[in-house]
Design a protein around this motif. Sequence first.
Motif, PDB file in Angstrom:
ATOM      1  N   GLU A 225     -14.379  95.701 109.434  1.00 25.28           N
ATOM      2  CA  GLU A 225     -14.297  95.737 110.931  1.00 25.28           C
ATOM      3  C   GLU A 225     -15.931  95.844 111.503  1.00 25.28           C
ATOM      4  N   GLN A 226     -16.883  96.085 110.315  1.00 25.76           N
ATOM      5  CA  GLN A 226     -18.365  96.156 110.698  1.00 25.76           C
ATOM      6  C   GLN A 226     -18.832  94.805 110.920  1.00 25.76           C
ATOM      7  N   THR A 227     -18.053  93.948 110.117  1.00 22.35           N
ATOM      8  CA  THR A 227     -18.742  92.333 110.183  1.00 22.35           C
ATOM      9  C   THR A 227     -18.243  91.739 111.300  1.00 22.35           C
ATOM     10  N   LEU A 228     -16.822  91.998 111.628  1.00 23.22           N
ATOM     11  CA  LEU A 228     -16.399  91.491 112.964  1.00 23.22           C
ATOM     12  C   LEU A 228     -17.211  91.677 114.215  1.00 23.22           C
ATOM     13  N   GLU A 229     -17.743  93.119 114.145  1.00 20.07           N
ATOM     14  CA  GLU A 229     -18.472  93.439 115.367  1.00 20.07           C
ATOM     15  C   GLU A 229     -20.043  92.572 115.254  1.00 20.07           C
ATOM     16  N   GLN A 230     -20.369  92.613 113.886  1.00 21.86           N
ATOM     17  CA  GLN A 230     -21.794  91.962 113.808  1.00 21.86           C
ATOM     18  C   GLN A 230     -21.545  90.389 114.090  1.00 21.86           C
ATOM     19  N   ILE A 231     -20.545  89.762 114.018  1.00 21.22           N
ATOM     20  CA  ILE A 231     -20.538  88.217 114.244  1.00 21.22           C
ATOM     21  C   ILE A 231     -19.868  87.817 115.598  1.00 21.22           C
ATOM     22  N   GLY A 232     -19.694  89.136 116.155  1.00 23.72           N
ATOM     23  CA  GLY A 232     -19.282  88.924 117.799  1.00 23.72           C
ATOM     24  C   GLY A 232     -17.984  88.669 117.986  1.00 23.72           C
ATOM     25  N   PHE A 233     -17.027  88.731 116.739  1.00 21.98           N
ATOM     26  CA  PHE A 233     -15.692  88.400 116.896  1.00 21.98           C
ATOM     27  C   PHE A 233     -15.098  89.502 118.017  1.00 21.98           C
ATOM     28  N   ALA A 234     -15.044  90.678 117.582  1.00 17.93           N
ATOM     29  CA  ALA A 234     -14.597  91.692 118.500  1.00 17.93           C
ATOM     30  C   ALA A 234     -15.135  92.979 118.070  1.00 17.93           C
ATOM     31  N   ASP A 235     -14.773  93.913 118.822  1.00 18.24           N
ATOM     32  CA  ASP A 235     -15.322  95.314 118.360  1.00 18.24           C
ATOM     33  C   ASP A 235     -13.764  96.082 118.194  1.00 18.24           C
ATOM     34  N   PRO A 236     -13.751  96.047 116.850  1.00 16.01           N
ATOM     35  CA  PRO A 236     -12.304  96.683 116.645  1.00 16.01           C
ATOM     36  C   PRO A 236     -12.066  98.028 116.797  1.00 16.01           C
ATOM     37  N   ARG A 264     -15.296  90.536 100.033  1.00 15.84           N
ATOM     38  CA  ARG A 264     -16.477  91.374 100.633  1.00 15.84           C
ATOM     39  C   ARG A 264     -18.036  90.481 100.347  1.00 15.84           C
ATOM     40  N   GLY A 265     -17.768  89.663  99.587  1.00 18.74           N
ATOM     41  CA  GLY A 265     -19.022  88.597  99.518  1.00 18.74           C
ATOM     42  C   GLY A 265     -19.043  87.812 100.809  1.00 18.74           C
ATOM     43  N   ILE A 266     -17.769  87.415 101.153  1.00 22.83           N
ATOM     44  CA  ILE A 266     -17.673  86.569 102.347  1.00 22.83           C
ATOM     45  C   ILE A 266     -18.366  87.415 103.503  1.00 22.83           C
ATOM     46  N   LEU A 267     -17.925  88.461 103.659  1.00 23.47           N
ATOM     47  CA  LEU A 267     -18.003  89.303 104.715  1.00 23.47           C
ATOM     48  C   LEU A 267     -19.685  89.247 104.731  1.00 23.47           C
ATOM     49  N   SER A 268     -20.408  89.549 103.611  1.00 17.92           N
ATOM     50  CA  SER A 268     -21.703  89.818 103.483  1.00 17.92           C
ATOM     51  C   SER A 268     -22.391  88.524 103.855  1.00 17.92           C
ATOM     52  N   ALA A 269     -21.899  87.362 103.469  1.00 21.25           N
ATOM     53  CA  ALA A 269     -22.592  86.132 103.829  1.00 21.25           C
ATOM     54  C   ALA A 269     -22.375  85.800 105.535  1.00 21.25           C
ATOM     55  N   ALA A 270     -21.122  86.475 106.065  1.00 20.64           N
ATOM     56  CA  ALA A 270     -21.081  85.918 107.421  1.00 20.64           C
ATOM     57  C   ALA A 270     -21.964  86.751 108.289  1.00 20.64           C
ATOM     58  N   ALA A 271     -22.195  88.045 107.789  1.00 22.86           N
ATOM     59  CA  ALA A 271     -22.939  88.926 108.649  1.00 22.86           C
ATOM     60  C   ALA A 271     -24.499  88.419 108.452  1.00 22.86           C
ATOM     61  N   GLY A 272     -24.676  88.088 107.284  1.00 17.34           N
ATOM     62  CA  GLY A 272     -26.167  87.749 106.722  1.00 17.34           C
ATOM     63  C   GLY A 272     -26.983  86.712 107.586  1.00 17.34           C
ATOM     64  N   ARG A 273     -25.911  85.946 108.286  1.00 19.49           N
ATOM     65  CA  ARG A 273     -26.462  85.048 109.173  1.00 19.49           C
ATOM     66  C   ARG A 273     -27.049  85.481 110.308  1.00 19.49           C
ATOM     67  N   LYS A 274     -26.771  86.762 110.565  1.00 19.62           N
ATOM     68  CA  LYS A 274     -27.490  87.659 111.734  1.00 19.62           C
ATOM     69  C   LYS A 274     -28.815  87.820 111.242  1.00 19.62           C
ATOM     70  N   ARG A 275     -29.392  87.866 110.112  1.00 16.50           N
ATOM     71  CA  ARG A 275     -30.731  88.104 109.637  1.00 16.50           C
ATOM     72  C   ARG A 275     -31.572  87.288 110.180  1.00 16.50           C
TER      73      ARG A 275
ATOM     74  N   GLU B 229     -18.908  77.084 103.383  1.00 18.25           N
ATOM     75  CA  GLU B 229     -19.959  76.466 103.223  1.00 18.25           C
ATOM     76  C   GLU B 229     -20.995  76.465 104.196  1.00 18.25           C
ATOM     77  N   GLN B 230     -20.690  76.738 105.548  1.00 16.99           N
ATOM     78  CA  GLN B 230     -21.395  76.827 106.672  1.00 16.99           C
ATOM     79  C   GLN B 230     -22.232  78.179 106.685  1.00 16.99           C
ATOM     80  N   ILE B 231     -21.460  79.366 106.241  1.00 19.30           N
ATOM     81  CA  ILE B 231     -22.299  80.526 106.316  1.00 19.30           C
ATOM     82  C   ILE B 231     -22.894  80.780 104.839  1.00 19.30           C
TER      83      ILE B 231
END
Lengths: 281, 281
Positions: A225-236, A264-275, B229-231
Amino acid sequence: MPERADVNDELRLSRVRFVLVETSLSANIGAVARAMKTMGLTELVLVRPQQPLDAEALARAAGADDLLARARTCDSLAEALSGCRLVIGSSARARSLAWPEVDPVGCAEQLLREAAEGEVALLLGRERSGLTNDELSHCHLLTRIATNPDYSSLNIAAAAQVFAYELRRTTLHWQATGALQASGCMLASGAQRARLEEEAPLSAEAVRSDLATADEMVSFYGHLEQTLEQIGFADPAQSSTLRRRLRRLFNRARPDRTELNILRGILSAAAGRKRPDRFRR
Amino acid sequence: MPERADVNDELRLSRVRFVLVETSLSANIGAVARAMKTMGLTELVLVRPQQPLDAEALARAAGADDLLARARTCDSLAEALSGCRLVIGSSARARSLAWPEVDPVGCAEQLLREAAEGEVALLLGRERSGLTNDELSHCHLLTRIATNPDYSSLNIAAAAQVFAYELRRTTLHWQATGALQASGCMLASGAQRARLEEEAPLSAEAVRSDLATADEMVSFYGHLEQTLEQIGFADPAQSSTLRRRLRRLFNRARPDRTELNILRGILSAAAGRKRPDRFRR
């Protein structure tokens, strides 16, 4: 059918915990303890009981006071379910979101099958209002006792008695079936049995070891849920329906620990793009 | 198996009377009425109840007060059993005299089979001492709920709930059996068939419509792998194990179309974080 003949019946039953959520009347808690003990169940967990375990509770427990004495009281459902690999919620009515549902016989079978591998739980809600949708999102399956459509007002201890009875009956039935199989009487029905088990919401095949526990799932959902917020998908926090839908989806999948680590690795990678954005500022 | 398809389920259940002998506590009578009504039973007969049907009885009946209001009170067991073609006595313990005994499933089957032809009764004895041998002599069969050998103290209303539950479950089971028989797919012997059907939980598919199709899943997996791959999580082309693991996980969950759309929305949001980088270059 029990996969693990090495896990004895008593151990199985001791791994089935009944979790009562915000029970209003202590008398009902006592009556549930009695219902459980008559069927050989021992583990009672109370989430925010609305009355203390008073004289009324003891009176209704009628000799099952040892279960009350050892009953764990928790502030949160997550805490009550800690360590459980399977959670089945009891529901008095059909839910609009179609959850996989089993009858009390199926409920007993699923709980006992999984109890060969670890802890499992049956969730019983409030006397009047049952379980909230948020509480149901902790469940892998729902179970419902078929009632008179004109009067479905089953007392919570009466419901607990039915579930406990089916747990014991199934245990005894498996003993008997084992005996029948040994004598070769069940061979004719083997194909049908296999077909029936394929159709079960959680198939026999689904008894996998190293499943993520309820608390690990809670932690995963927090990360999700934290990651969804970070990637701007939704505020759960603002969409409980989305949150429930996702929980139900991943509960159905019943991830093991390795799978949870991948997710969880995928979530971290997705959120990591914010860095990079952040570092650029 | 029902012999008389012309007698409907409601009529059958209305012909099963529960007879309570010298019940000590009115609260228990009220709770039995509630247990009966939840399962569609209506006929309650009281032999020499030890307390009047007071406020406590009404409170525990919780809306089943119509059953209490119409309950017949009798001075003798013979009067209470008048007109019954089959009487089954509930016994907490195995009797020294070897009475024919059925379990609660067999009890429900016998009562409903005979109820196609006329009135039948289930006899429930005193809270502490059960039925006397003289009272048992009115019974064609005994029935016993298997309990924890170390604690068999089943409350009378809890026992009534189990018997009532089995009566309703058997009724529903016969309905289902009728349908299965019509389709000609049940070949096992009667007893085995009953057991097998008991073991078949409701199929998850039966309650979930609109599941994603195989081709929609393939398309989703394409999207998922591209996004990973993208993330920068992994190159799934180089890790067939990872790809297989993820597919297995989501296949187990069996997403419906709405869930698949949510997942694809999340993937797009995760990949979308890449766009600002691209535009910046």
